[in-house]
Design a protein around this motif. Structure first.
Motif, PDB file in Angstrom:
ATOM      1  N   PRO A   1       0.880  -1.162  -0.032  1.00 39.20           N
ATOM      2  CA  PRO A   1       0.098   0.012   0.038  1.00 39.20           C
ATOM      3  C   PRO A   1       0.907   1.240  -0.060  1.00 39.20           C
ATOM      4  CG  PRO A   1      -0.771  -1.550   1.716  1.00 39.20           C
ATOM      5  CD  PRO A   1       0.382  -2.072   1.090  1.00 39.20           C
ATOM      6  N   THR A   2       0.482   2.354  -0.970  1.00 40.10           N
ATOM      7  CA  THR A   2       1.248   3.492  -1.189  1.00 40.10           C
ATOM      8  C   THR A   2       0.549   4.665  -1.298  1.00 40.10           C
ATOM      9  OG1 THR A   2       3.086   1.961  -2.153  1.00 40.10           O
ATOM     10  CG2 THR A   2       3.143   4.381  -2.495  1.00 40.10           C
ATOM     11  N   TRP A   3       0.949   5.460  -0.590  1.00 41.03           N
ATOM     12  CA  TRP A   3       0.443   7.110  -0.813  1.00 41.03           C
ATOM     13  C   TRP A   3       1.127   7.863  -2.068  1.00 41.03           C
ATOM     14  CZ3 TRP A   3      -4.213   9.057   0.769  1.00 41.03           C
ATOM     15  CH2 TRP A   3      -4.824   8.486   2.053  1.00 41.03           C
ATOM     16  N   ILE A   4       0.346   8.483  -2.828  1.00 41.97           N
ATOM     17  CA  ILE A   4       1.019   9.241  -3.599  1.00 41.97           C
ATOM     18  C   ILE A   4       0.295  10.705  -3.631  1.00 41.97           C
ATOM     19  CG2 ILE A   4       1.524   9.824  -6.065  1.00 41.97           C
ATOM     20  CD1 ILE A   4       1.108   6.935  -6.880  1.00 41.97           C
ATOM     21  N   LEU A   5       1.271  11.642  -3.099  1.00 42.72           N
ATOM     22  CA  LEU A   5       1.064  13.105  -2.752  1.00 42.72           C
ATOM     23  C   LEU A   5       1.522  13.929  -3.758  1.00 42.72           C
ATOM     24  CD1 LEU A   5      -0.617  14.868  -0.360  1.00 42.72           C
ATOM     25  CD2 LEU A   5       1.852  15.006   0.466  1.00 42.72           C
ATOM     26  N   ALA A   6       0.730  14.817  -4.375  1.00 43.23           N
ATOM     27  CA  ALA A   6       1.272  15.978  -5.373  1.00 43.23           C
ATOM     28  C   ALA A   6       0.788  16.976  -4.894  1.00 43.23           C
ATOM     29  CB  ALA A   6       0.439  15.751  -6.440  1.00 43.23           C
ATOM     30  N   GLY A   7       2.007  18.046  -5.094  1.00 41.96           N
ATOM     31  CA  GLY A   7       1.965  19.492  -4.737  1.00 41.96           C
ATOM     32  C   GLY A   7       0.982  20.102  -5.527  1.00 41.96           C
ATOM     33  N   VAL A   8       0.995  19.936  -6.876  1.00 37.57           N
ATOM     34  CA  VAL A   8      -0.173  20.367  -7.643  1.00 37.57           C
ATOM     35  C   VAL A   8      -0.438  19.340  -8.709  1.00 37.57           C
ATOM     36  CG1 VAL A   8      -0.457  22.067  -9.748  1.00 37.57           C
ATOM     37  CG2 VAL A   8       0.963  22.582  -7.598  1.00 37.57           C
ATOM     38  N   GLN A   9      -1.817  19.232  -8.965  1.00 32.46           N
ATOM     39  CA  GLN A   9      -2.351  18.347 -10.018  1.00 32.46           C
ATOM     40  C   GLN A   9      -2.950  19.200 -11.355  1.00 32.46           C
ATOM     41  OE1 GLN A   9      -4.775  14.518  -8.338  1.00 32.46           O
ATOM     42  NE2 GLN A   9      -5.640  16.352  -7.795  1.00 32.46           N
ATOM     43  N   THR A  10      -2.473  18.801 -12.450  1.00 29.95           N
ATOM     44  CA  THR A  10      -2.902  19.616 -13.556  1.00 29.95           C
ATOM     45  C   THR A  10      -4.275  19.011 -14.201  1.00 29.95           C
ATOM     46  OG1 THR A  10      -1.329  18.124 -14.813  1.00 29.95           O
ATOM     47  CG2 THR A  10      -0.602  20.387 -14.022  1.00 29.95           C
ATOM     48  N   ALA A  11      -4.712  17.802 -13.630  1.00 32.99           N
ATOM     49  CA  ALA A  11      -5.730  17.265 -14.556  1.00 32.99           C
ATOM     50  C   ALA A  11      -6.526  16.476 -13.241  1.00 32.99           C
ATOM     51  CB  ALA A  11      -5.588  16.330 -15.632  1.00 32.99           C
ATOM     52  N   GLY A  12      -6.724  17.141 -12.304  1.00 32.14           N
ATOM     53  CA  GLY A  12      -7.244  16.513 -10.926  1.00 32.14           C
ATOM     54  C   GLY A  12      -8.777  16.503 -11.740  1.00 32.14           C
ATOM     55  N   ARG A  13      -9.498  15.284 -10.810  1.00 32.34           N
ATOM     56  CA  ARG A  13     -10.835  15.139 -11.356  1.00 32.34           C
ATOM     57  C   ARG A  13     -11.539  14.593 -10.252  1.00 32.34           C
ATOM     58  NH1 ARG A  13      -7.774  11.206 -13.316  1.00 32.34           N
ATOM     59  NH2 ARG A  13      -8.445   9.072 -13.230  1.00 32.34           N
TER      60      ARG A  13
END
Length: 248
Positions: free
Chosen positions: A32-44
């Motif tokens: 199990p892994t978390w992916i964290l992004a500072g910015v999403q350019t195509a979040g939905r």
């Protein structure tokens, strides 16, 4: 949400979508892994709607390899909602401020502060992957003018509480809460999650509208059933609704 220890995490400065990245990386992840992004350019969000993803808000995905049938896997949206509420309460000390809106939103003082998007691939196969996408308005909320008429207005944690919390600090509270609810779900099934969710449900026992496609039903929000369906009491009888947009 791991049942075998705490999930790892990957932090990226910018990505199209943390769920999309979760699927791209799924076969290389050891657990199990978390992916964290500072910015999403195509979040939905749900129904492929754009999700506003400015810097400072939380944009994260938990990648899991579930083994259960699809209908059981889908119940993890309730685990994620409960974990979100736990993290908010831990970080703010305001338990009465946070409620849960069926099927997958968290409210703060009645406004939408967080949403959950479950996406899966290959369920019932050895390559099954579940991405639990979570967006939290930590410091900014979308303009209310951009929201569909009748929808719950968006709010941010900063505007509602005055607290400025970083995405990394929020993950430090959210990840262990997810682990706890996942362990409960694996050990005891959906019943304890259902009871806990109902204890914090928004508008339980009150009139709501549930829209499915072009049809809108009005009634009293009675409960959620053991399959996670919305149970709506209407003049025509009681309905169990598996998926809908809910309006207050």
């Amino acid at each position: 949400m791991s049942g075998n220890g705490r999930a790892g995490h990957i932090t990226l400065p910018e990505i199209d979508s943390t769920n999309a990245e979760g699927f791209r990386r799924a076969q290389t992840l050891a657990g199990p892994t978390w992916i964290l992004a500072g910015v999403q350019t195509a979040g939905r969000g749900r129904r492929a709607r754009p999700w506003s993803s400015p810097p400072g808000n939380f944009h994260g995905t938990l990648v899991l390899k579930p083994t259960e049938p699809p209908e059981t896997v889908a119940l993890r949206s309730f685990a994620a909602a409960l974990a979100l509420r736990d993290a908010f309460v831990q970080m703010t000390g305001f338990p009465s401020s946070f409620t849960l809106k069926w099927p997958n939103d968290v409210l703060c003082n009645g406004g939408k502060i967080a949403g959950i998007l479950l996406e899966s691939q290959g369920l019932n196969t050895p390559d099954a992957t579940l991405c639990i996408g979570i967006g939290v308005n930590l410091i900014a909320a979308p303009d209310a003018a951009q929201i569909e008429a009748g929808a719950v207005p968006p709010v941010s944690l900063l505007s509602e509480t005055g607290l400025r919390i970083t995405p990394e600090a929020f993950l430090d509270a959210l990840a262990p809460a997810c682990d706890r609810w996942e362990a409960t779900f694996r050990r005891e099934g959906f019943a304890p999650l259902r009871a806990a969710w109902l204890a914090h449900a928004a508008r339980l026992g009150q009139p709501i509208r549930a829209r499915t496609g072009s049809q809108t039903r009005e009634g009293t929000f009675e409960t959620i059933d053991p399959q996670g369906n919305l149970v709506l009491r209407t003049p025509a009888g009681t309905l169990a609704i598996p998926a809908a947009e809910v309006f207050f």
